[in-house]
Design a protein around this motif. Structure first.
Motif, PDB file in Angstrom:
ATOM      1  N   UNK B 372       0.847  -1.192   0.000  1.00 29.75           N
ATOM      2  CA  UNK B 372       0.000   0.000   0.000  1.00 29.75           C
ATOM      3  C   UNK B 372       0.882   1.242   0.000  1.00 29.75           C
ATOM      4  N   UNK B 373       1.964   1.200   0.786  1.00 30.61           N
ATOM      5  CA  UNK B 373       2.878   2.344   0.802  1.00 30.61           C
ATOM      6  C   UNK B 373       3.436   2.645  -0.588  1.00 30.61           C
ATOM      7  N   UNK B 374       3.832   1.590  -1.276  1.00 30.81           N
ATOM      8  CA  UNK B 374       4.422   1.775  -2.612  1.00 30.81           C
ATOM      9  C   UNK B 374       3.417   2.348  -3.602  1.00 30.81           C
ATOM     10  N   UNK B 375       2.128   2.068  -3.382  1.00 29.45           N
ATOM     11  CA  UNK B 375       1.097   2.608  -4.280  1.00 29.45           C
ATOM     12  C   UNK B 375       1.146   4.131  -4.320  1.00 29.45           C
ATOM     13  N   UNK B 376       1.512   4.717  -3.174  1.00 29.34           N
ATOM     14  CA  UNK B 376       1.461   6.178  -3.085  1.00 29.34           C
ATOM     15  C   UNK B 376       2.824   6.831  -3.255  1.00 29.34           C
ATOM     16  N   UNK B 377       3.866   6.079  -3.018  1.00 26.88           N
ATOM     17  CA  UNK B 377       5.221   6.592  -3.258  1.00 26.88           C
ATOM     18  C   UNK B 377       6.072   5.380  -3.585  1.00 26.88           C
ATOM     19  N   UNK B 378       6.384   5.265  -4.869  1.00 24.42           N
ATOM     20  CA  UNK B 378       7.021   4.004  -5.258  1.00 24.42           C
ATOM     21  C   UNK B 378       8.474   3.905  -4.833  1.00 24.42           C
ATOM     22  N   UNK B 379       8.904   4.809  -3.994  1.00 22.43           N
ATOM     23  CA  UNK B 379      10.258   4.663  -3.445  1.00 22.43           C
ATOM     24  C   UNK B 379      10.233   4.502  -1.934  1.00 22.43           C
ATOM     25  N   UNK B 380       9.035   4.381  -1.373  1.00 13.35           N
ATOM     26  CA  UNK B 380       8.908   4.304   0.080  1.00 13.35           C
ATOM     27  C   UNK B 380       8.739   2.839   0.507  1.00 13.35           C
ATOM     28  N   UNK B 381       9.844   2.207   0.815  1.00 17.90           N
ATOM     29  CA  UNK B 381       9.789   0.790   1.176  1.00 17.90           C
ATOM     30  C   UNK B 381       9.536   0.640   2.683  1.00 17.90           C
ATOM     31  N   UNK B 382       8.371   0.144   3.032  1.00 18.42           N
ATOM     32  CA  UNK B 382       7.994   0.061   4.448  1.00 18.42           C
ATOM     33  C   UNK B 382       8.219  -1.334   5.032  1.00 18.42           C
ATOM     34  N   UNK B 383       8.661  -2.284   4.200  1.00 16.67           N
ATOM     35  CA  UNK B 383       8.671  -3.679   4.656  1.00 16.67           C
ATOM     36  C   UNK B 383       9.405  -3.869   5.980  1.00 16.67           C
ATOM     37  N   UNK B 384      10.651  -3.427   6.066  1.00 13.65           N
ATOM     38  CA  UNK B 384      11.411  -3.657   7.296  1.00 13.65           C
ATOM     39  C   UNK B 384      10.789  -2.918   8.469  1.00 13.65           C
ATOM     40  N   UNK B 385      10.257  -1.713   8.225  1.00 14.85           N
ATOM     41  CA  UNK B 385       9.603  -0.972   9.310  1.00 14.85           C
ATOM     42  C   UNK B 385       8.372  -1.722   9.812  1.00 14.85           C
ATOM     43  N   UNK B 386       7.647  -2.344   8.880  1.00 20.54           N
ATOM     44  CA  UNK B 386       6.423  -3.047   9.257  1.00 20.54           C
ATOM     45  C   UNK B 386       6.721  -4.377   9.950  1.00 20.54           C
ATOM     46  N   UNK B 387       7.932  -4.904   9.748  1.00 19.07           N
ATOM     47  CA  UNK B 387       8.258  -6.170  10.422  1.00 19.07           C
ATOM     48  C   UNK B 387       8.294  -5.991  11.932  1.00 19.07           C
ATOM     49  N   UNK B 388       8.585  -4.785  12.411  1.00 17.48           N
ATOM     50  CA  UNK B 388       8.590  -4.525  13.853  1.00 17.48           C
ATOM     51  C   UNK B 388       7.225  -4.788  14.473  1.00 17.48           C
ATOM     52  N   UNK B 389       6.198  -4.005  14.085  1.00 17.07           N
ATOM     53  CA  UNK B 389       4.870  -4.286  14.646  1.00 17.07           C
ATOM     54  C   UNK B 389       4.397  -5.699  14.321  1.00 17.07           C
ATOM     55  N   UNK B 390       4.822  -6.209  13.178  1.00 15.57           N
ATOM     56  CA  UNK B 390       4.369  -7.535  12.771  1.00 15.57           C
ATOM     57  C   UNK B 390       4.779  -8.607  13.789  1.00 15.57           C
ATOM     58  N   UNK B 391       6.067  -8.640  14.133  1.00 19.40           N
ATOM     59  CA  UNK B 391       6.488  -9.643  15.124  1.00 19.40           C
ATOM     60  C   UNK B 391       6.029  -9.245  16.528  1.00 19.40           C
ATOM     61  N   UNK B 392       5.863  -7.932  16.763  1.00 19.32           N
ATOM     62  CA  UNK B 392       5.299  -7.507  18.050  1.00 19.32           C
ATOM     63  C   UNK B 392       3.892  -8.070  18.206  1.00 19.32           C
ATOM     64  N   UNK B 393       3.173  -8.172  17.076  1.00 15.79           N
ATOM     65  CA  UNK B 393       1.824  -8.721  17.128  1.00 15.79           C
ATOM     66  C   UNK B 393       1.818 -10.169  17.599  1.00 15.79           C
ATOM     67  N   UNK B 394       2.867 -10.917  17.233  1.00 13.17           N
ATOM     68  CA  UNK B 394       2.945 -12.307  17.690  1.00 13.17           C
ATOM     69  C   UNK B 394       3.091 -12.335  19.213  1.00 13.17           C
ATOM     70  N   UNK B 395       3.991 -11.475  19.733  1.00 17.03           N
ATOM     71  CA  UNK B 395       4.154 -11.406  21.185  1.00 17.03           C
ATOM     72  C   UNK B 395       2.843 -10.952  21.823  1.00 17.03           C
ATOM     73  N   UNK B 396       2.239  -9.908  21.213  1.00 18.42           N
ATOM     74  CA  UNK B 396       0.991  -9.378  21.758  1.00 18.42           C
ATOM     75  C   UNK B 396      -0.102 -10.417  21.829  1.00 18.42           C
ATOM     76  N   UNK B 397      -0.259 -11.209  20.788  1.00 17.63           N
ATOM     77  CA  UNK B 397      -1.370 -12.164  20.867  1.00 17.63           C
ATOM     78  C   UNK B 397      -1.037 -13.320  21.801  1.00 17.63           C
ATOM     79  N   UNK B 398       0.240 -13.647  21.953  1.00 16.39           N
ATOM     80  CA  UNK B 398       0.587 -14.663  22.946  1.00 16.39           C
ATOM     81  C   UNK B 398       0.278 -14.143  24.355  1.00 16.39           C
ATOM     82  N   UNK B 399       0.526 -12.858  24.579  1.00 15.11           N
ATOM     83  CA  UNK B 399       0.200 -12.281  25.885  1.00 15.11           C
ATOM     84  C   UNK B 399      -1.315 -12.296  26.109  1.00 15.11           C
ATOM     85  N   UNK B 400      -2.049 -11.879  25.097  1.00 13.60           N
ATOM     86  CA  UNK B 400      -3.509 -11.914  25.205  1.00 13.60           C
ATOM     87  C   UNK B 400      -3.975 -13.348  25.470  1.00 13.60           C
ATOM     88  N   UNK B 401      -3.361 -14.312  24.781  1.00 14.99           N
ATOM     89  CA  UNK B 401      -3.712 -15.719  25.008  1.00 14.99           C
ATOM     90  C   UNK B 401      -3.448 -16.088  26.460  1.00 14.99           C
TER      91      UNK B 401
END
Ligand code: NA
Ligand code: NA
Ligand code: NA
Lengths: 71, 413, 413, 71, 413, 71
Positions: B372-401
């Motif tokens: 989605x980021x690239x759709x609006x700026x084709x030089x804005x690579x968010x993948x590595x930035x998004x990996x942070x919340x992404x793996x945080x989500x795994x920890x978060x849902x384990x905590x919720x569990x």
């Protein structure tokens, strides 16, 4: 419904507290490590590999490369 | 004699079985299994899980074959010793008994996930951990929704001994919003095993549908300016930090929430093995041979819980609806928190598109943020930035569990 | 004290054990195990199975070591819960209990076989399926032979509680003619587990001997002209056909013969994983790590059933004789049906040498067809043509197994 | 003996019927697929590979090949 | 309601658990687990075992998490059949029950060790087998030491039901001197499972410390002249010898000491698979995927036996002291026998530095022999010569284990 | 203590006897094999490999080598 709400409130409280504590801790840890245990400028150790045939495959292939390209 | 034999054989055919009372249900479930195979193979929807689940569903609904039958141990009980003579049961039923009802398989998968995970991006920008927390709201909203649905007369998740209490079902349905397969299976197998089939299928289906579910929500909640925010390059994270982090997470979990330690312990064991670099033999096996073997058996087992009488039910529709709500709300809260963080602090801006990655669904959700980021700026690579919340989500849902596993048995007693 | 100790130790030696009544039997069986190792290592007779079987036979016949002892679960029974304290037993005995008596191991092997099988040649020339059907005649002839042998006074397969009925033994012996190891082990472990050792050894031995057993029969039944028949080149088979075929076979089996679905289901699950191309992680694991692990444990377990009192018996000779007959008749019928098909339809002639491949024994029997063909025309490569009946033979014997599993328990009750 | 014969007859009947049905079905399926879902003339998709080290091995080897052969 | 919930949650925290009576013990054990991780990762002390053991120790000491809880089988007992409904328990507890208390895991590891071992150097110079025998003295001296320690008033290994008899503990502690992990775990799990944690940790720690423990002893017992002895080059060993040797060892063991056949049988099965060259699929799997999977589960299981009440005890100090004595005496006797052999026969002199390798601790002890040798003559490579006594030590300790398993249950009844 | 001593004596006796017998046997075996079954001077059989992808990897790599080096 009451119990459900309770669990929801407590649950999100715990999830946020836990991850917020983790934010604080991670920052602290990084500061300490970067300050007191900086990474030596060592040439990145070659990644260790599983014992097994894959290693030798590459070795074989590279040997082949060398053999073919020497001549 | 010959005709006896043919009659006998006719009575053991599937056709005869489907025509018996209730047999049509098995037939429909076999069609559902086929549909899952079609989606997995043709549409590539989470095929690693949906191929075994779909095939397990088909095999377990074959009349008379009893492939999902529970294990029976035959032998002699003498004093305190049971002398085993024979083990019998359906082969998928045995996988289920020893691997899923015991909780073993999801935990072993979590080891493998840990051995494949890099917490580097998270350590480079720790505040993205909070995005992984926000996205867990979906879990609890779906929990509330389940409790509300149960109040509709004539609609019930617990009737007929399907669950111990509505809270048990609510917690299990909520965990779909965790967008993490093994966590969902682990929690559901503990709290409401009768719903394992429907919940696992919902969880994996929505994880596969993340590229369709999330973008509209992400776009609706953000301005074009926000979507174009460029984030600072992530700093280099040292090996020492990566080694200490899994141990630290485990410790926090030990101190505050022991009920989440089987999940987080397995995850962090795998991660420590990977990051320590001294046991690569083991971490490679965890993420390859061991994980693949368990994935096969786990998928077949989950499929075996798609039994007609439990799945062909209006409650399944409820589960699908609640699961979708959970995903949508998780996505929403992730994006909104990112916006709030930007509002509170101007330096180090966060592109709110990475907030949606907090639901986990690793690595699909992070890829969606990037796309989605690239759709609006084709030089804005968010993948590595998004990996942070992404793996945080795994920890978060384990905590919720962990919270659910600690509180539901008490309040739902 | 010291002498007590030495006496105690002497009484625990193997020499003392072999000298006890019946001990010579163990000694002979150890020699048989050695013979299997010799054949496997020096003659390369199916070494993947015969090395573990031979070694398992040796280990299980060691006096006092109890390596094949059944599992014992020690603990407390409280209400409906058995609280386990300890698991004990011989290590091969435990493999047997949980993997063979449960039917798990042969089914997991079948998954791996499926993941290695290419049904392409079969799909290019579907009528070769019939050759795979014809070759199953051997199964039923051996079944009849077993029933006939039982009538000889003084010779009995069922006396002394060795089997539930003669039909149970007959079905298990017959299945040797299926020339398919996992099928033979699966059926025998269900119908006549006491004969598992002899039957598995017979099945694998004859499979190893296919290059010696089959050629004379093939040559006797064909004219030189027939042996030189050139078959049309096989058409290209699309990926879609290869994906749909395993599902289709499973469906036919569900509709007509649910008792064969564990075997065919496992086979087709492995094959679908391979052909779909979307879960290569899983299919690779099935045909490598998982299959190898199970092969080791299965082989040792089968060897553990080669116990002196059950193996050193005139019935074992009967099994060997009947197994050989089954193989020979299977080969014969395959070749004869190919000739009949040529007689009925002139276009698309079939080289009758590929008929013998219908017994299964994949891929050995197909290689034998190819080799005999090359003897008479060194440019006539029959290998791919023979792979059709060869894999059809696997399906055929699984179907025959399904019939036996459905009818024998009813008629042999 | 009677029961044995019965099982034999029934068994071979079932085996043949089953495989004969499969012949019919396979033919039908192939006709339909070849006619209505012909294989696109796509350049054969590169076979997907297991995630793992083997891939990188080949990558390493091929990179080596290129490096050696460029000069 | 909300406060109830928070109180409930507080009562399930680890902090609360550590503050309960006895909770400090768990906390200390978690610290011990961390220490093991530190040694494994930073100092590379046997990381393949100490990482899982350390992590298992941490996980198993988490309050309320019950990760090491034994398995419970829930179901209905009807006649002689137990119809299983559910399997529950801690995930590491289940690994322990089915893999360690059953003896399976150490035996499977031994198969892998066999598949990795080359008996060539031993066959080239068979008299080095005797060095592997001498080094087992340590086992029996530690056994005597344990019996002596038990006589100290107020110090007891058996009080409180910790063991069946002092001989059971003595045998298990002695086996630390065998310097072979799987053998130690196998024997201890049979004789004194309550001491499994302490004994396994002692065994692996001392194996990791071999480069520190052995050199001073080796130097003290030898003259500089002896350390410089050059040994004759090893002759080429044929494949046939390598194939027959494992079978021969097994046979000697069958005849003389069946109680050692599970251990030596598994070892020699792996070795025969490797050397025969006809089942490389299987031997590769044994030494890779299968061994790694079992190593993970075994390590975690051993760690789970490091429970506060059993480990935080003065007896653990006794075990550590006796284990060290066993290692030192084994080393001593190996070196001394080498000197004696030189004294008795002048031709084919043996460098006494290779005597220490007889304790096993493969391949660490052989490397130590090599390293010390190079210190005195930098062209004297002893590695291959030391591999002979090194692998002989494995056979020697398995034989000693067999004697203990045969005699201890009789005399300690 | 007495029992301990007994086990010690018996144990070391057995360990030594066992390994001493093994010395004798190994010598004997080697003599017989080297004399009567000498290793043929066969060109060392190429080591068999596990069925699996690793083989094809090497094949791919070597094919690549050939392709690259032919030109
Ligand atoms: Na999540
Ligand atoms: Na067959
Ligand atoms: Na040793």
């Amino acid at each position: 419904m009451g119990v459900g709400l309770t669990i929801t409130v407590v649950g999100m409280l715990v999830v946020f507290s836990f991850l917020a504590l983790l934010v604080v801790f991670s920052r602290l840890m990084s500061v300490i490590i970067v300050k007191f245990f900086p990474e030596a400028e060592e040439p990145e150790k070659p990644v260790r590999r599983t014992v097994g045939s894959a290693d030798t495959d590459v070795a074989v292939a590279i040997a082949a490369v060398k053999a073919f390209t020497k001549s | 004699m010959l005709s006896d034999s043919l009659v006998e054989l006719w009575r053991s055919t599937g056709i005869y079985g489907f025509l018996l009372p209730g047999g049509w249900g098995n037939f429909v479930m076999i069609a559902v299994g086929l549909l899952l195979l079609y989606l997995a193979i043709n549409k590539e929807f989470e095929p690693l899980l949906l191929v075994p689940i779909g095939f397990g569903c088909i095999l377990s609904n074959i009349p008379f074959a009893e492939i999902a039958a529970h294990t029976t141990l035959t032998g002699e009980m003498v004093d305190h010793a049971f002398h085993l003579h024979e083990v019998s049961g359906g082969f998928i039923g045995m996988f289920y008994d020893f691997g899923v009802s015991s909780g073993l398989f999801p935990l072993i998968i979590f080891m493998g996930v840990g051995a494949m995970t890099d917490f580097g991006p998270l350590l480079a920008n720790p505040k993205t951990l909070l995005l992984g927390a926000a996205a867990q709201f979906g879990i609890f909203i779906a929990l509330l929704g389940t409790v509300a649905l149960e109040m509709i007369p004539g609609f019930s998740f617990v009737e007929g001994g399907m669950a111990q209490s509505i809270l048990h079902v609510a917690g299990s349905i909520g965990i779909i919003g965790g967008a993490d397969g093994p966590t969902a299976i682990y929690v559901t197998s503990r709290l409401a095993p009768n719903y394992l089939g429907a919940i696992a299928v919902a969880a994996y289906s929505y994880m596969a549908l993340v590229p369709i579910i999330q973008p509209p929500i992400m776009k609706a909640l953000t301005t074009e300016h926000e979507r174009k925010i460029k984030m600072e390059q992530l700093r280099h994270v040292t090996k020492t930090e990566k080694i200490i982090f899994p141990v630290a997470v485990l410790f926090l979990c030990i101190l505050l929430l022991p009920s989440a330690t089987p999940l987080l312990g397995a995850l962090m064991f795998g991660n420590l093995c990977k990051q320590s670099g001294v046991v690569d033999r083991l971490s490679n096996t965890m993420e390859n041979a061991l994980m693949n073997i368990v994935t096969i058996m786990l998928g077949l087992s989950v499929g075996s819980k798609m039994q007609a009488e439990k799945f062909l039910n209006v409650t399944t529709l409820g589960i699908l609806a609640l699961g979708l709500i959970a995903f949508a709300i998780g996505t929403t809260m992730g994006v909104l928190l990112a916006k709030l963080m930007n509002a509170l602090s101007k330096k180090h801006p966060i592109n709110p598109l990475i907030g949606s990655a907090g639901v986990s669904a690793v690595p699909m959700a992070a890829r969606v943020s990037n796309k989605v980021g690239l759709e609006y700026d084709h030089e804005n690579f968010l993948l590595m930035h998004a990996m942070g919340p992404n793996v945080a989500g795994v920890i978060g849902s384990a905590v919720a569990a962990g919270v659910l596993l600690a509180l539901v048995p008490v309040f739902g007693a």
